[in-house]
Each structure stands twice: as structure tokens, then as C-alpha cells.
Scaffold this active site. Structure first.
Site, short mmCIF file in Angstrom:
data_model
loop_
_atom_site.label_atom_id
_atom_site.label_comp_id
_atom_site.label_asym_id
_atom_site.label_seq_id
_atom_site.Cartn_x
_atom_site.Cartn_y
_atom_site.Cartn_z
N HIS A 181 35.74 35.79 -22.07
CA HIS A 181 35.63 36.99 -21.25
C HIS A 181 35.34 38.21 -22.11
O HIS A 181 36.20 39.08 -22.27
CB HIS A 181 36.92 37.21 -20.46
CG HIS A 181 37.13 36.25 -19.34
ND1 HIS A 181 36.50 36.38 -18.12
CD2 HIS A 181 37.91 35.14 -19.26
CE1 HIS A 181 36.88 35.40 -17.33
NE2 HIS A 181 37.72 34.63 -17.98
N GLU A 236 33.82 40.70 -21.32
CA GLU A 236 33.86 41.90 -20.47
C GLU A 236 35.25 42.51 -20.34
O GLU A 236 35.41 43.63 -19.85
CB GLU A 236 33.32 41.57 -19.07
CG GLU A 236 34.28 40.85 -18.14
CD GLU A 236 34.37 39.34 -18.37
OE1 GLU A 236 35.05 38.66 -17.57
OE2 GLU A 236 33.76 38.84 -19.34
N CYS A 240 32.92 32.22 -17.28
CA CYS A 240 34.12 31.37 -17.24
C CYS A 240 34.07 30.30 -16.17
O CYS A 240 33.30 29.36 -16.28
CB CYS A 240 35.37 32.24 -17.13
SG CYS A 240 36.86 31.40 -17.74
#
Length: 335
Positions: free
Chosen positions: A231, A233, A139
Site C-alpha cells: 500500500h 498510497e 492489494c
């Protein structure tokens, strides 16, 4: 130090490797354990959560080492945690890393190159571009890296991209091996990178979304650089926690507009409850109202449909790291 790991296809400095044994395959001879660094620049409140998220994706077979930039402002509790479990970024060159993951940090300045940590960050990028087999930027770190490497400036969005969005593969690549053509990915950002400028500077866009633009792109070189605007994750409740935080900032007056509900994320019943609360927040804007924000039990997110794809992406990335390490070792042996 804390530790962790992963698996997939293969990519060398000159392109796709035709036949490489799967990473950590039972049939393959044991290979040296991969060593991955995580340069964690996330804010204090998300520091440990980010460790946990990347540990889960990288997995237990890989040694995961933690590093920090001293120039990222920290409170006393976070500083104590860093002093106990992290090494300074200056230790990266002697850590024997095969690859590196770099996270972003919540911006404080109007421009990324005015952030207090920018000089240290760019020094790490320059080192990683030559010393690692691959570096993955998450990001805001992706935004700062392309600004440093190629002068590409991110552009502010009229409203925050927040939610889970279908992202379509734009061309084949080992990073996307074994994945469906369209995958859901969480995004949470106020800025965007223009695809045309990325392409003009030699970046390859691998996945994009009709709703939020570029998701995943790469830059080839001595080190394969992988950039994520999303994202993958994130845990199931991460967007919910961010939305609650943003509502709190609106109620206390540190942001001007009431945040939008994360898209494609909540159940229909949850959206109805949250819309009711948001309308009340706009009418009665007071910090005390934050105590009445509906809890997770009353506003459950949908199942985290992105997590299988995120796990596959990281297995594929670790396979590329392992294959490129083997190629480098072979080249050094015959040099």
C-alpha cells in the site's frame, strides 16, 4: 466529478520506448490532459480516505474520475456519497479513460470468487485489459485479478503482514526509474501470492521483500497491468488506525488473536506503550478497555519514509500511460 495527477519514463505495448519527452515537460508541446479512473471498492470507513490517498499520488494535472461497483455492499452514508460523487462501473466504457486504478475491498467470503461483487469486478478487468493503456490493481484487487486472469489463488498467511518493509528491485523497469534499489513499502494483508506461480503464468516480479514476499509485479499486454500487494498510497497514520481497529475487534471477540504491532513503523517508546496495552488486552479482554488505547500523541509512528518512493512510482506510471496513449494515437492515425 472530483479530479486530480502526475509524471517520468516511457513504455509501449511492445516494450520500452527509447526517447519519449517527459510527461508534462515545460519543453514539450502541451498534451491532452490524462484522464484516470479510480474504481474504489474500499469499505465504507475507508472510502473517502482512499480517495484522498490516490488523489495525492495522482496529482492535480490529471483528471481523476470516481467509479463504484453497485454490488459492493454499502451503508446509507457511503451510498449517499457514492450517489453524489461517483459513476457506476457500467459507465467506464464511455468515460474516455486512459488508465484505471482498482482498489480492493475487505473480504467477506472464504473465496474471492464467492464475493457478491466478483462478477462485476471480472467484467471490469476484461474491459480494462483491452480498453486502457494501463490498469493498476491495489492489494486485494490484485489477488482477485490474477485469480480471474490466470487462476492463481492467494494463500492465507499464518499471521497478518502489517508494517513497513524494505522491498528490493529484482530487475530494471520504467516503473522503478529514478528509485533506490531498496524502498520501504507499507503492507497490510492476511494473504500472499506465490511468486513461482506468478512467474509460471508470465508475470514479471519487479520488487520483493525478504520478509513479506512479492511487492510489485506486472503483466504485459494490450494494457500494461500493474499489481501491488503493498500500500504505497498509505498516509502516515493509516497503519496506526488499522491496528487500533484490529485491537477493537479482538476486544469485542470478532477476532481470536490479539493483533501484532505493525513492524518497522512505531518509535521505540510507542512500541513499549503499545506492548503494555496489548498485554493488558490479552489478560482483561473487554470492549470497554478500548477506550484506554494509547492515542497517536502518545504512540507516534516514525516518519513516513515510503511516501517519496510512492510519489515517484506514480509519476513513472503516469509517464507510461502518457507514452502509451501517444503510441496508440499514432498507430490509429496511420491505420
Amino acid at each position: 466529478m472530483l479530479e486530480h495527477g502526475g509524471s517520468g519514463a516511457a513504455y509501449g505495448e511492445t516494450g520500452l520506448v527509447d526517447t519519449v519527452p517527459p510527461f508534462l515537460s515545460e519543453a514539450a508541446a502541451p498534451a491532452p490532459r490524462l484522464r484516470i479512473g479510480l474504481l474504489n471498492n474500499m469499505p465504507d470507513t475507508a472510502l473517502v480516505q482512499t480517495e484522498r490517498q490516490f488523489r495525492r499520488l495522482i496529482g492535480p494535472e490529471v483528471e481523476l474520475r470516481f467509479f463504484s461497483l453497485a454490488s459492493v455492499p454499502r451503508g446509507p452514508l457511503a451510498r449517499a456519497h457514492l450517489d453524489r460523487f461517483y459513476a457506476p462501473h457500467t459507465a467506464l466504457p464511455t468515460a474516455g479513460l486512459d488508465a484505471l486504478v482498482i482498489t480492493g475491498s475487505e473480504p467477506k467470503a472464504a473465496r474471492l470468487d464467492a464475493e457478491p461483487y466478483y462478477a462485476d469486478f471480472t467484467a471490469v478487468v476484461d474491459w480494462a485489459a483491452q480498453a486502457t493503456t494501463s490498469t493498476l490493481f491495489s492489494c486485494l484487487a490484485a489477488h482477485a485479478a490474477v485469480l480471474h486472469l490466470d487462476g492463481i489463488e492467494r494463500r492465507p498467511l499464518p499471521a497478518k503482514h502489517s508494517g513497513v518493509y524494505p522491498c528490493a528491485a529484482s530487475q530494471p523497469h520504467p516503473l522503478l526509474s529514478g528509485m533506490a534499489p531498496v524502498m520501504p513499502v507499507p503492507h497490510s494483508r492476511w494473504n500472499d501470492l506465490p511468486e513461482g506461480e506468478l512467474a509460471a503464468k508470465g508475470y514479471t516480479v519487479l520488487r520483493r521483500s525478504e520478509a513479506v514476499g512479492v511487492d510489485l509485479f506486472v503483466r504485459e499486454g494490450a494494457s500494461l497491468m500493474v499489481f501491488l500487494q503493498g500500500h504505497p498510497e498509505y498516509e502516515i497514520d493509516t497503519l496506526a488506525r488499522e491496528y487500533r481497529r484490529d485491537i477493537g475487534r479482538f476486544l469485542e471477540g470478532s477476532r481470536d488473536t490479539c493483533p501484532g504491532i505493525p513492524e518497522n513503523y512505531y518509535s521505540d517508546d510507542a512500541i513499549e506503550r503499545l506492548e503494555t496495552f496489548a498485554e493488558l488486552a490479552r489478560i482483561k479482554r473487554a470492549l470497554s478497555l478500548h477506550a484506554d488505547f494509547p492515542d497517536m500523541a502518545a504512540t507516534p509512528p516514525r516518519p513516513a519514509a515510503w511516501q517519496d518512493g510512492a510519489a515517484r512510482l506514480f509519476r513513472n506510471w503516469l509517464s507510461l500511460v502518457a507514452a502509451n496513449r501517444a503510441l496508440r494515437a499514432t498507430a490509429e492515425a496511420v491505420a
